[in-house]
Design a protein around this motif. Structure first.
Motif, PDB file in Angstrom:
ATOM      1  N   GLN A 126       0.831  -1.197   0.000  1.00 34.16           N
ATOM      2  CA  GLN A 126       0.000   0.000   0.000  1.00 34.16           C
ATOM      3  C   GLN A 126       0.870   1.253   0.000  1.00 34.16           C
ATOM      4  O   GLN A 126       0.588   2.231  -0.711  1.00 34.16           O
ATOM      5  CB  GLN A 126      -0.922  -0.012   1.224  1.00 34.16           C
ATOM      6  N   GLU A 127       1.928   1.236   0.779  1.00 33.77           N
ATOM      7  CA  GLU A 127       2.837   2.385   0.833  1.00 33.77           C
ATOM      8  C   GLU A 127       3.489   2.618  -0.528  1.00 33.77           C
ATOM      9  O   GLU A 127       3.661   3.763  -0.961  1.00 33.77           O
ATOM     10  CB  GLU A 127       3.910   2.137   1.897  1.00 33.77           C
ATOM     11  N   PHE A 128       3.831   1.539  -1.207  1.00 31.19           N
ATOM     12  CA  PHE A 128       4.447   1.653  -2.530  1.00 31.19           C
ATOM     13  C   PHE A 128       3.473   2.316  -3.510  1.00 31.19           C
ATOM     14  O   PHE A 128       3.843   3.224  -4.261  1.00 31.19           O
ATOM     15  CB  PHE A 128       4.842   0.259  -3.030  1.00 31.19           C
ATOM     16  N   ILE A 129       2.233   1.859  -3.512  1.00 34.49           N
ATOM     17  CA  ILE A 129       1.230   2.416  -4.424  1.00 34.49           C
ATOM     18  C   ILE A 129       0.956   3.879  -4.069  1.00 34.49           C
ATOM     19  O   ILE A 129       0.789   4.730  -4.954  1.00 34.49           O
ATOM     20  CB  ILE A 129      -0.068   1.582  -4.372  1.00 34.49           C
ATOM     21  N   GLU A 130       0.913   4.200  -2.781  1.00 37.35           N
ATOM     22  CA  GLU A 130       0.685   5.585  -2.380  1.00 37.35           C
ATOM     23  C   GLU A 130       1.829   6.485  -2.842  1.00 37.35           C
ATOM     24  O   GLU A 130       1.611   7.652  -3.200  1.00 37.35           O
ATOM     25  CB  GLU A 130       0.512   5.673  -0.866  1.00 37.35           C
ATOM     26  N   SER A 131       3.050   5.940  -2.847  1.00 41.31           N
ATOM     27  CA  SER A 131       4.180   6.735  -3.320  1.00 41.31           C
ATOM     28  C   SER A 131       4.048   7.039  -4.815  1.00 41.31           C
ATOM     29  O   SER A 131       4.394   8.130  -5.276  1.00 41.31           O
ATOM     30  CB  SER A 131       5.502   6.024  -3.037  1.00 41.31           C
ATOM     31  N   ILE A 132       3.537   6.069  -5.580  1.00 41.35           N
ATOM     32  CA  ILE A 132       3.297   6.308  -7.005  1.00 41.35           C
ATOM     33  C   ILE A 132       2.208   7.359  -7.185  1.00 41.35           C
ATOM     34  O   ILE A 132       2.336   8.281  -8.005  1.00 41.35           O
ATOM     35  CB  ILE A 132       2.902   4.998  -7.710  1.00 41.35           C
ATOM     36  N   ASP A 133       1.146   7.248  -6.399  1.00 44.06           N
ATOM     37  CA  ASP A 133       0.081   8.250  -6.470  1.00 44.06           C
ATOM     38  C   ASP A 133       0.612   9.631  -6.106  1.00 44.06           C
ATOM     39  O   ASP A 133       0.201  10.641  -6.688  1.00 44.06           O
ATOM     40  CB  ASP A 133      -1.056   7.862  -5.525  1.00 44.06           C
ATOM     41  N   GLY A 134       1.526   9.662  -5.144  1.00 45.99           N
ATOM     42  CA  GLY A 134       2.122  10.937  -4.761  1.00 45.99           C
ATOM     43  C   GLY A 134       2.923  11.558  -5.891  1.00 45.99           C
ATOM     44  O   GLY A 134       2.895  12.777  -6.111  1.00 45.99           O
ATOM     45  N   LYS A 135       3.645  10.734  -6.629  1.00 51.75           N
ATOM     46  CA  LYS A 135       4.403  11.243  -7.774  1.00 51.75           C
ATOM     47  C   LYS A 135       3.454  11.784  -8.842  1.00 51.75           C
ATOM     48  O   LYS A 135       3.743  12.792  -9.493  1.00 51.75           O
ATOM     49  CB  LYS A 135       5.295  10.145  -8.340  1.00 51.75           C
ATOM     50  N   ARG A 136       2.317  11.114  -9.030  1.00 46.30           N
ATOM     51  CA  ARG A 136       1.347  11.605 -10.005  1.00 46.30           C
ATOM     52  C   ARG A 136       0.803  12.970  -9.586  1.00 46.30           C
ATOM     53  O   ARG A 136       0.515  13.819 -10.436  1.00 46.30           O
ATOM     54  CB  ARG A 136       0.193  10.604 -10.165  1.00 46.30           C
ATOM     55  N   ARG A 137       0.660  13.186  -8.301  1.00 45.62           N
ATOM     56  CA  ARG A 137       0.229  14.508  -7.825  1.00 45.62           C
ATOM     57  C   ARG A 137       1.272  15.564  -8.180  1.00 45.62           C
ATOM     58  O   ARG A 137       0.942  16.675  -8.604  1.00 45.62           O
ATOM     59  CB  ARG A 137      -0.012  14.472  -6.314  1.00 45.62           C
ATOM     60  N   VAL A 138       2.549  15.211  -8.016  1.00 53.64           N
ATOM     61  CA  VAL A 138       3.630  16.131  -8.391  1.00 53.64           C
ATOM     62  C   VAL A 138       3.549  16.449  -9.884  1.00 53.64           C
ATOM     63  O   VAL A 138       3.720  17.603 -10.303  1.00 53.64           O
ATOM     64  CB  VAL A 138       5.006  15.525  -8.041  1.00 53.64           C
ATOM     65  N   TYR A 139       3.297  15.436 -10.709  1.00 54.69           N
ATOM     66  CA  TYR A 139       3.199  15.671 -12.154  1.00 54.69           C
ATOM     67  C   TYR A 139       2.078  16.654 -12.473  1.00 54.69           C
ATOM     68  O   TYR A 139       2.217  17.525 -13.340  1.00 54.69           O
ATOM     69  CB  TYR A 139       2.951  14.360 -12.907  1.00 54.69           C
ATOM     70  N   GLY A 140       0.942  16.485 -11.774  1.00 53.86           N
ATOM     71  CA  GLY A 140      -0.172  17.395 -12.008  1.00 53.86           C
ATOM     72  C   GLY A 140       0.188  18.825 -11.675  1.00 53.86           C
ATOM     73  O   GLY A 140      -0.120  19.755 -12.427  1.00 53.86           O
ATOM     74  N   GLU A 141       0.861  19.029 -10.528  1.00 57.16           N
ATOM     75  CA  GLU A 141       1.265  20.384 -10.134  1.00 57.16           C
ATOM     76  C   GLU A 141       2.313  20.938 -11.100  1.00 57.16           C
ATOM     77  O   GLU A 141       2.276  22.109 -11.479  1.00 57.16           O
ATOM     78  CB  GLU A 141       1.806  20.362  -8.707  1.00 57.16           C
ATOM     79  N   LEU A 142       3.244  20.088 -11.502  1.00 55.58           N
ATOM     80  CA  LEU A 142       4.283  20.528 -12.423  1.00 55.58           C
ATOM     81  C   LEU A 142       3.690  20.866 -13.783  1.00 55.58           C
ATOM     82  O   LEU A 142       4.075  21.856 -14.422  1.00 55.58           O
ATOM     83  CB  LEU A 142       5.342  19.430 -12.562  1.00 55.58           C
ATOM     84  N   PHE A 143       2.747  20.051 -14.225  1.00 63.09           N
ATOM     85  CA  PHE A 143       2.145  20.273 -15.541  1.00 63.09           C
ATOM     86  C   PHE A 143       1.447  21.626 -15.601  1.00 63.09           C
ATOM     87  O   PHE A 143       1.442  22.300 -16.633  1.00 63.09           O
ATOM     88  CB  PHE A 143       1.155  19.146 -15.842  1.00 63.09           C
ATOM     89  N   ASN A 144       0.866  22.047 -14.483  1.00 69.34           N
ATOM     90  CA  ASN A 144       0.119  23.301 -14.450  1.00 69.34           C
ATOM     91  C   ASN A 144       0.993  24.510 -14.115  1.00 69.34           C
ATOM     92  O   ASN A 144       0.495  25.640 -14.155  1.00 69.34           O
ATOM     93  CB  ASN A 144      -1.015  23.196 -13.423  1.00 69.34           C
ATOM     94  N   ASP A 145       2.259  24.283 -13.787  1.00 71.75           N
ATOM     95  CA  ASP A 145       3.169  25.389 -13.474  1.00 71.75           C
ATOM     96  C   ASP A 145       3.840  25.846 -14.769  1.00 71.75           C
ATOM     97  O   ASP A 145       4.910  25.375 -15.147  1.00 71.75           O
ATOM     98  CB  ASP A 145       4.217  24.921 -12.458  1.00 71.75           C
ATOM     99  N   THR A 146       3.211  26.780 -15.469  1.00 65.54           N
ATOM    100  CA  THR A 146       3.665  27.166 -16.812  1.00 65.54           C
ATOM    101  C   THR A 146       5.057  27.770 -16.815  1.00 65.54           C
ATOM    102  O   THR A 146       5.754  27.708 -17.835  1.00 65.54           O
ATOM    103  CB  THR A 146       2.677  28.167 -17.429  1.00 65.54           C
ATOM    104  N   LYS A 147       5.500  28.332 -15.702  1.00 65.10           N
ATOM    105  CA  LYS A 147       6.829  28.970 -15.654  1.00 65.10           C
ATOM    106  C   LYS A 147       7.950  27.955 -15.791  1.00 65.10           C
ATOM    107  O   LYS A 147       9.072  28.322 -16.141  1.00 65.10           O
ATOM    108  CB  LYS A 147       6.998  29.754 -14.347  1.00 65.10           C
ATOM    109  N   LYS A 148       7.653  26.699 -15.499  1.00 67.19           N
ATOM    110  CA  LYS A 148       8.698  25.676 -15.491  1.00 67.19           C
ATOM    111  C   LYS A 148       8.963  25.088 -16.877  1.00 67.19           C
ATOM    112  O   LYS A 148       9.931  24.353 -17.051  1.00 67.19           O
ATOM    113  CB  LYS A 148       8.309  24.535 -14.542  1.00 67.19           C
ATOM    114  N   TRP A 149       8.105  25.401 -17.851  1.00 75.46           N
ATOM    115  CA  TRP A 149       8.203  24.746 -19.147  1.00 75.46           C
ATOM    116  C   TRP A 149       8.974  25.603 -20.143  1.00 75.46           C
ATOM    117  O   TRP A 149       8.816  26.821 -20.193  1.00 75.46           O
ATOM    118  CB  TRP A 149       6.808  24.431 -19.694  1.00 75.46           C
ATOM    119  N   VAL A 150       9.817  24.941 -20.934  1.00 80.94           N
ATOM    120  CA  VAL A 150      10.687  25.626 -21.897  1.00 80.94           C
ATOM    121  C   VAL A 150      10.346  25.164 -23.301  1.00 80.94           C
ATOM    122  O   VAL A 150      10.228  23.956 -23.558  1.00 80.94           O
ATOM    123  CB  VAL A 150      12.179  25.329 -21.603  1.00 80.94           C
ATOM    124  N   ASP A 151      10.171  26.121 -24.207  1.00 84.55           N
ATOM    125  CA  ASP A 151       9.988  25.796 -25.621  1.00 84.55           C
ATOM    126  C   ASP A 151      11.362  25.789 -26.274  1.00 84.55           C
ATOM    127  O   ASP A 151      12.005  26.819 -26.386  1.00 84.55           O
ATOM    128  CB  ASP A 151       9.082  26.835 -26.284  1.00 84.55           C
TER     129      ASP A 151
END
Length: 756
Positions: free
Chosen positions: A712-737
């Motif tokens: 369960q802890e392993f799966i929660e860690s994966i879910d936690g990384k997906r949360r990071v991806y969501g926040e990163l995806f929406n942080d437009t300042k972090k993306w480079v063209d």
């Protein structure tokens, strides 16, 4: 078909005329089909462009290797990244993942060359300063100047006029753009980069000309003293230059550059350290390290030489002396206000008061601001008694005077009713401090957590924030450049809960300078030890601000003060002092232009040469929006396979095998076994990184051997990384063209700690 002959005049008989008529009719039909195909191709291209900004469902099985198939546009769950599809069911055009055999682009569209060292990647290069694009290899003009860091696909290569040339293009969709000299590029198919780890307790990174010299040092039992000798030689030459500006220094010839004494951060001074090569070693056969060959390319570089002489010249002391800006510290206390915390709430108020008393003594109260957040737990069972999950008693405000802050601190009271269980929602309190406080005016940013309970996280139904883990909290703090220190109170009542809380809080207390652990366990049978730690810290902070305001370094770069051992008195104060020193180095770099060094190639260790327990370089991989979306979708499939299979480890891996078959681009490929099951589901770029992936090591035997709680802890860690991806995806300042002019091809560096 009958035999056809012509008469003496060359006229075809009737049968030939009939065949000719049929052929003409066929040609008309072919022309009609061609027109329809062309129209369909234009429609597909338009759909691809539209899909570039459209979200893709993370629950739809992805039939590509590394990209979302074109046309999948259902809305994703809130906070999860959306895909920008590239329109190939076999490859990700944004990233070059896949092989030439898997390329599904139309015949009229040429594919880039496959990387000779990795047939899972297309060949790509980065442009160096002064690179220019030419119509062909015979073009002797100046060409069109290209921006530094421009990322280009390689479609062909040629030798002309004694020079090597590359035919390049910025997008698979657009094809080739022209030719560029090979000498004006860096090979960079892997998209791997290094970032300087946060400064503070570690030494400067040394970049060696020869990998053998660095390898010999790392393998020597005297590596620390040998590194110290190099630092001393550089310092001695620098002092000679300062004493006599006409002196011609003789810098260490084994080195091509050294990291500046002031701290270089990507946000303040954008730079790239693309990884060109790597190898694994161990310090004296014990502590593992990775030796990395990198180039160093600051965004403002006008030229790149084999060696950066200027990197050896500048010291932090001279930068501090020139700095006339105000150095500000923001400190937010996040306090557990549940039953039993009364004495510590009162003692925290006294500490804030002693902070102000200490700063008033040095006349520096305007340089320090305090915020206060209280937290409790889920109020569902007793909303009137518990009142709140989190409450901001005092926001960070540079205009707030001491009397106002102290008055707000006096409003904090412990709850009058107990919460459910022993865990509390401390992560909700920290998230409130990170996201709801205005940290922008502050150079040094600190959160001090005070609690006697472990935190609710992951799938806990009573947690205020879904999918929040210690890892996601730490990542959010690091992205905001906030360091968290934890005062974890040990009492007879929390003996069963203490170890769980310690594991969580050690993760979040490694924020900032990860080499210095800022977790402090406190004997809370009385408030005396708690008070001593905070009082010592208040004096330390006051002295640090006075030193910085006087144009002096808070700590010595040459002789860093050691951090007391865990369990020793004063550890919290020393750790916080180190964080303020780190912030001072970053502030000086931002104010005085502390650029990263500039050189074509050099070798460095990812661990501190003086102390390999400390990380000096952190590896990241530039991922496109397409790649990040696909990775998120694949991980979601793994999470859903676990949750639908219950506690049966066999059922979980049976579902993974089905997923592996569904997501394979080759229907005739045998069903994978062992670790190949997970590897075949995840994007291929994960297999080519120079570090071990936690998820890629999963197999049925290991999964069956660990407890249900560990799974369960392993799966929660994966879910936690997906949360990071969501926040990163929406942080437009972090993306480079990188010049592709396509949202799906925008890229951002993702730390390996956030990859599965």
């Amino acid at each position: 078909m009958p035999e056809v002959t012509c008469d003496d005049t060359g006229t075809a008989p009737a049968v030939t005329a009939e065949i000719q008529g049929a052929l003409d009719a066929a040609r008309v039909q072919v022309d009609s089909y061609s027109t329809a195909v062309a129209a369909l191709s234009d429609a597909v291209s338009a759909a691809e462009s539209a899909a570039s900004a459209a979200p893709a469902s993370p629950t739809t099985p992805d039939t590509s290797v590394d990209a979302a198939p074109a046309g999948e546009t259902p809305q994703p769950p809130t906070g999860q990244p959306a895909a920008a599809a590239e329109g190939s069911a076999a490859t990700d055009g944004a990233t070059g993942e896949g092989t030439a055999a898997a390329d599904a682009t139309p015949a009229a569209r040429r594919s880039p060359m496959v990387d000779p060292d990795n047939d899972n990647l297309f060949r790509r290069v980065l442009t160096l300063p002064n690179a220019s694009l030419h119509a062909d290899v015979t073009d002797t003009g100046d060409g069109t100047e290209l921006p530094v860091f421009d990322l280009l696909y390689v479609f062909d290569e040629a030798l002309a006029g004694g020079e090597n040339w590359l035919e390049v293009g910025s997008s698979l969709r657009e094809g080739t753009s022209g030719w560029i000299r090979t000498a004006d590029t860096l090979k960079w198919s892997s998209m791997l980069v290094m970032n300087f780890a946060p400064r503070g307790s570690r030494g400067q990174v040394l970049f060696f000309d020869d990998a053998t010299v660095l390898s010999d040092m790392v393998n020597s039992p005297y590596y620390s003293s040998e590194a110290a000798e190099l630092y001393d030689r550089i310092r001695a030459e620098r002092e000679k230059v300062q004493a006599d500006p006409a002196y011609q220094p003789v810098w260490v010839r084994e080195l091509v550059a050294i990291e500046p004494e002031t701290a270089v951060t990507f946000d303040n001074q954008p730079y790239l350290l693309p990884i060109l090569d790597w190898r694994e070693e161990a310090f004296d056969g014990a502590d593992e390290t990775v030796l990395l060959k990198v180039a160093a390319v600051p965004a403002n570089a006008s030229a790149i030489a084999p060696r950066d002489e200027k990197s050896f010249e500048v010291s932090a002391d001279s930068s501090a002396a020139r700095n006339d800006g105000v150095f500000r510290i923001g400190v937010t206390f996040v306090i557990d206000t549940t039953v039993s915390m009364g004495p510590f709430i009162d003692r925290t108020y006294q500490t804030i008061e002693s902070f102000y008393n200490a700063f008033q003594q040095f006349e520096t109260t305007q340089n320090v601001s305090f915020g206060i957040v209280g937290f409790r737990d889920n109020i569902g069972n007793n909303p009137s008694g518990l009142e709140y999950v989190t409450r901001i008693f005092q926001p960070l405000d540079i205009e707030a005077d001491p009397a106002t802050v102290l008055a707000q601190a006096r409003q904090i009271r412990e709850a009058t009713v107990p919460t459910v269980g022993f865990r509390e929602d401390s992560f909700a309190g920290i998230q409130a401090a990170i996201s709801e406080m205005d940290w922008k005016p502050f150079d040094a940013r600190l959160i001090i957590l005070v609690t006697d309970a472990s935190a609710r996280e992951g799938g806990d139904p009573l947690a205020a924030l879904a999918s929040v883990t210690s890892d996601t909290v730490a990542d959010g703090a690091n992205r905001s450049n906030i360091a968290i220190a934890t005062l974890h109170l040990r009492t007879p009542a929390n003996s069963a809960d203490f170890a769980s809380g310690e594991a969580q809080y050690r993760v979040i207390s490694s924020t900032g300078d990860a080499a210095v652990q800022k977790y402090v366990a406190i004997d809370a049978t009385s408030d005396e030890e708690f008070g001593r730690e905070l009082d010592t810290m208040s004096r330390t902070l006051a002295q640090a601000v006075v030193t910085a305001s006087a144009g002096e370094m808070i700590n010595s770069v040459e002789a860093l003060e050691p951090i007391p051992a865990e369990g020793s008195s004063g550890r919290l104060a020393a750790a916080v002092r180190n964080e303020i020193f780190r912030a001072q180095l970053e502030s000086l770099a931002a104010a005085n232009g502390g650029d990263a060094p500039t050189f074509l190639a050099g070798w460095a260790a990812d661990k501190d040469l003086s102390d390999p327990k400390r990380r000096a370089l952190e590896v990241s991989v530039f991922l496109t929006r397409n790649q990040l979306s696909t990775l998120d979708k694949r991980l979601d499939l793994i999470v859903q396979a676990y949750r639908s299979g219950g506690d049966d480890p066999g059922a979980f891996f049976d579902k993974l095998q089905v997923l592996a078959a569904e997501t394979s681009s080759d229907p005739d490929k045998p069903i994978p076994e062992g670790r190949d099951i997970v590897a075949s589901i995840l994007p291929t770029f994960l297999k080519n990184l120079p570090y071990r992936s936690q998820v890629l090591r999963l197999d049925r035997e290991y999964w069956s051997s660990i407890s249900v709680a560990a799974r369960q802890e392993f799966i929660e860690s994966i879910d936690g990384k997906r949360r990071v991806y969501g926040e990163l995806f929406n942080d437009t300042k972090k993306w480079v063209d990188f010049g592709a002019d396509d949202p799906g091809l925008e890229a951002t560096p993702v730390s390996l700690r956030n990859l599965p």
